[in-house]
Scaffold this motif. Structure first.
Motif, PDB file in Angstrom:
ATOM      1  N   ASP A 203       0.820  -1.205   0.000  1.00  0.00           N
ATOM      2  CA  ASP A 203       0.000   0.000   0.000  1.00  0.00           C
ATOM      3  C   ASP A 203       0.859   1.262   0.000  1.00  0.00           C
ATOM      4  OD1 ASP A 203      -2.477  -1.200  -0.110  1.00  0.00           O
ATOM      5  OD2 ASP A 203      -2.731  -1.296   2.066  1.00  0.00           O
ATOM      6  N   VAL A 204       1.944   1.232   0.758  1.00  0.00           N
ATOM      7  CA  VAL A 204       2.844   2.388   0.806  1.00  0.00           C
ATOM      8  C   VAL A 204       3.480   2.625  -0.561  1.00  0.00           C
ATOM      9  CG1 VAL A 204       4.962   3.316   1.826  1.00  0.00           C
ATOM     10  CG2 VAL A 204       3.297   2.115   3.264  1.00  0.00           C
ATOM     11  N   ALA A 205       3.915   1.552  -1.210  1.00  0.00           N
ATOM     12  CA  ALA A 205       4.516   1.678  -2.543  1.00  0.00           C
ATOM     13  C   ALA A 205       3.503   2.219  -3.546  1.00  0.00           C
ATOM     14  CB  ALA A 205       5.056   0.319  -3.005  1.00  0.00           C
ATOM     15  N   LYS A 206       2.247   1.786  -3.450  1.00  0.00           N
ATOM     16  CA  LYS A 206       1.202   2.301  -4.336  1.00  0.00           C
ATOM     17  C   LYS A 206       1.028   3.800  -4.152  1.00  0.00           C
ATOM     18  CE  LYS A 206      -2.276  -0.311  -3.233  1.00  0.00           C
ATOM     19  NZ  LYS A 206      -3.660  -0.803  -3.177  1.00  0.00           N
ATOM     20  N   LYS A 207       0.920   4.229  -2.898  1.00  0.00           N
ATOM     21  CA  LYS A 207       0.722   5.653  -2.613  1.00  0.00           C
ATOM     22  C   LYS A 207       1.871   6.477  -3.169  1.00  0.00           C
ATOM     23  CE  LYS A 207      -1.390   9.116  -0.590  1.00  0.00           C
ATOM     24  NZ  LYS A 207      -2.709   9.594  -1.064  1.00  0.00           N
ATOM     25  N   LYS A 208       3.090   6.000  -3.008  1.00  0.00           N
ATOM     26  CA  LYS A 208       4.264   6.718  -3.501  1.00  0.00           C
ATOM     27  C   LYS A 208       4.296   6.734  -5.027  1.00  0.00           C
ATOM     28  CE  LYS A 208       8.343   8.688  -3.188  1.00  0.00           C
ATOM     29  NZ  LYS A 208       8.482  10.079  -2.707  1.00  0.00           N
TER      30      LYS A 208
ATOM     31  N   TRP B 141       8.487   7.962 -14.304  1.00  0.00           N
ATOM     32  CA  TRP B 141       9.002   6.745 -13.672  1.00  0.00           C
ATOM     33  C   TRP B 141       9.258   6.945 -12.190  1.00  0.00           C
ATOM     34  CZ3 TRP B 141       9.272   1.775 -13.994  1.00  0.00           C
ATOM     35  CH2 TRP B 141      10.184   1.078 -13.176  1.00  0.00           C
ATOM     36  N   SER B 142       8.944   5.919 -11.409  1.00  0.00           N
ATOM     37  CA  SER B 142       9.248   5.890  -9.986  1.00  0.00           C
ATOM     38  C   SER B 142       9.678   4.477  -9.620  1.00  0.00           C
ATOM     39  CB  SER B 142       8.015   6.285  -9.157  1.00  0.00           C
ATOM     40  OG  SER B 142       8.236   6.032  -7.776  1.00  0.00           O
ATOM     41  N   TRP B 143      10.727   4.379  -8.818  1.00  0.00           N
ATOM     42  CA  TRP B 143      11.187   3.056  -8.389  1.00  0.00           C
ATOM     43  C   TRP B 143      10.203   2.389  -7.432  1.00  0.00           C
ATOM     44  CZ3 TRP B 143      14.548   0.259 -10.834  1.00  0.00           C
ATOM     45  CH2 TRP B 143      15.520   0.869 -11.605  1.00  0.00           C
ATOM     46  N   ALA B 144       9.214   3.151  -6.999  1.00  0.00           N
ATOM     47  CA  ALA B 144       8.173   2.548  -6.169  1.00  0.00           C
ATOM     48  C   ALA B 144       7.288   1.613  -6.991  1.00  0.00           C
ATOM     49  CB  ALA B 144       7.313   3.638  -5.524  1.00  0.00           C
ATOM     50  N   ILE B 145       7.264   1.803  -8.326  1.00  0.00           N
ATOM     51  CA  ILE B 145       6.397   0.985  -9.183  1.00  0.00           C
ATOM     52  C   ILE B 145       6.802  -0.492  -9.159  1.00  0.00           C
ATOM     53  CG2 ILE B 145       5.590   0.613 -11.542  1.00  0.00           C
ATOM     54  CD1 ILE B 145       5.760   3.637 -11.951  1.00  0.00           C
ATOM     55  N   PRO B 146       8.076  -0.847  -9.407  1.00  0.00           N
ATOM     56  CA  PRO B 146       8.418  -2.277  -9.304  1.00  0.00           C
ATOM     57  C   PRO B 146       8.286  -2.809  -7.882  1.00  0.00           C
ATOM     58  CG  PRO B 146      10.389  -0.944  -9.662  1.00  0.00           C
ATOM     59  CD  PRO B 146       9.211  -0.051  -9.905  1.00  0.00           C
ATOM     60  N   CYS B 147       8.436  -1.907  -6.880  1.00  0.00           N
ATOM     61  CA  CYS B 147       8.264  -2.358  -5.487  1.00  0.00           C
ATOM     62  C   CYS B 147       6.835  -2.822  -5.240  1.00  0.00           C
ATOM     63  CB  CYS B 147       8.624  -1.230  -4.524  1.00  0.00           C
ATOM     64  SG  CYS B 147      10.389  -0.863  -4.450  1.00  0.00           S
ATOM     65  N   ILE B 148       5.872  -2.189  -5.934  1.00  0.00           N
ATOM     66  CA  ILE B 148       4.477  -2.626  -5.815  1.00  0.00           C
ATOM     67  C   ILE B 148       4.370  -4.107  -6.175  1.00  0.00           C
ATOM     68  CG2 ILE B 148       2.145  -2.369  -6.739  1.00  0.00           C
ATOM     69  CD1 ILE B 148       2.760   0.543  -7.316  1.00  0.00           C
TER      70      ILE B 148
END
Length: 299
Positions: free
Chosen positions: A17-22, A221-228
């Motif tokens: 959820d945190v990765a999605k928000k970011k 691009w955000s590195w949070a995307i692959p973290c999701i």
């Protein structure tokens, strides 16, 4: 063991959820969701290639999966469509609402699953488990009061309605998972449903979203995307493995998974500096106490 796996899944869901928000900050939902499904499909593609090609790369491990027939693939495709609808609603909701609001709302999702589990699977809850459910209902009432202080009307705010729709379809997905996991392998389900989701989301982006937003700068691009994808894939693997064990109760697994709100709430305070944390913390306490009662009732 299934209960421990449910708690592992819960912690990973919080980081998801945190990765999605970011990732959704200043980003359009469809391309982020498309990349999420793409990375998830890539993570599980080796298992599909190994099984379908008969290579046996993962033979003797938990990732060794069988080759499914047409009926098995149809069941997984249905799951993919249900989950994707839930995600679309949920992604839009978490983009426009504080995570300290979305997390607790999602934490009450298993109440819907509970009703379905009782009606469909005949599951019975003991006194401890009923107390846990009651506390979850109270927490939703308290959350609606906290939301009003931020100008959020739970009955008229469209993004609240989106989160509610995500909760309803998510509960339906949980019940469906319990049904299909009686006969399907967890790795088979997760591997193929991520691939089917990518195909479905790709068609949606190309045919529906892209023609209307082709000239907009609505993605970065955000590195949070692959973290999701990483957090979600690991969380779902633990979840499906829990459901595949004998004696696993979908009503309890779903409720425990919602304790992910602990992680999302904490990050909402530390990373996103969200407001009215004191009033929302009371709601969180009710959820946590409810989780304790559910644990005691399932021992």
């Amino acid at each position: 063991m299934w209960l421990a796996l449910a708690f592992v899944s819960a912690a990973l869901l919080g980081f998801y959820d945190v990765a999605k928000k970011k990732a959704l900050a200043d980003n359009a939902v469809p391309p982020v969701l498309l990349l999420n499904t793409l990375f998830s499909a890539l993570l599980f593609s080796p298992f599909i290639i190994s099984a379908e090609g008969g290579f046996g790369w993962f033979e003797g491990t938990v990732f060794d999966m069988p080759v499914g027939d047409a009926e098995a693939h149809a069941l997984v495709a249905i799951k993919s469509s249900i989950v994707l609808v839930s995600w679309i609603f949920g992604y839009y909701g978490i983009k426009h609402l504080p995570i300290t609001i979305v997390g607790p709302i999602n934490a009450t999702r298993p109440v819907l699953t509970l009703v379905g589990a009782m009606l469909i699977f005949g599951e019975q809850l003991n006194a401890y488990q009923w107390i846990g459910v009651l506390l979850a209902v109270i927490s939703l009432f308290l959350l609606s009061r906290a939301g009003k202080s931020e100008g959020l009307d739970f009955t008229h705010n469209v993004w609240i309605l989106f989160v509610a729709a995500a909760a309803v379809t998510g509960a339906a997905s949980g019940l469906y998972d319990k049904f299909i996991m009686r006969s399907l392998d967890p790795v088979f389900v997760q591997s193929w449903y991520t691939l089917y989701q990518f195909v479905m989301m790709g068609l949606f982006v190309v045919l529906v979203w892209l023609p209307k937003h082709r000239h907009e700068k609505s993605f970065h691009w955000s590195w949070a995307i692959p973290c999701i994808s990483i957090f979600l894939s690991c969380a779902d693997f633990a979840y499906l493995s829990a459901l595949s064990e004998d004696g696993a109760m979908i009503s309890i697994v779903s409720m425990v998974r919602r304790s992910s709100v602990i992680v999302s709430f904490t990050c909402g305070a530390l990373l996103f500096h969200e407001k009215n944390l004191r009033s929302k913390a009371l709601d969180l306490v009710f959820i946590l106490v409810g989780m304790i009662f559910l644990y005691l009732g399932s021992r």
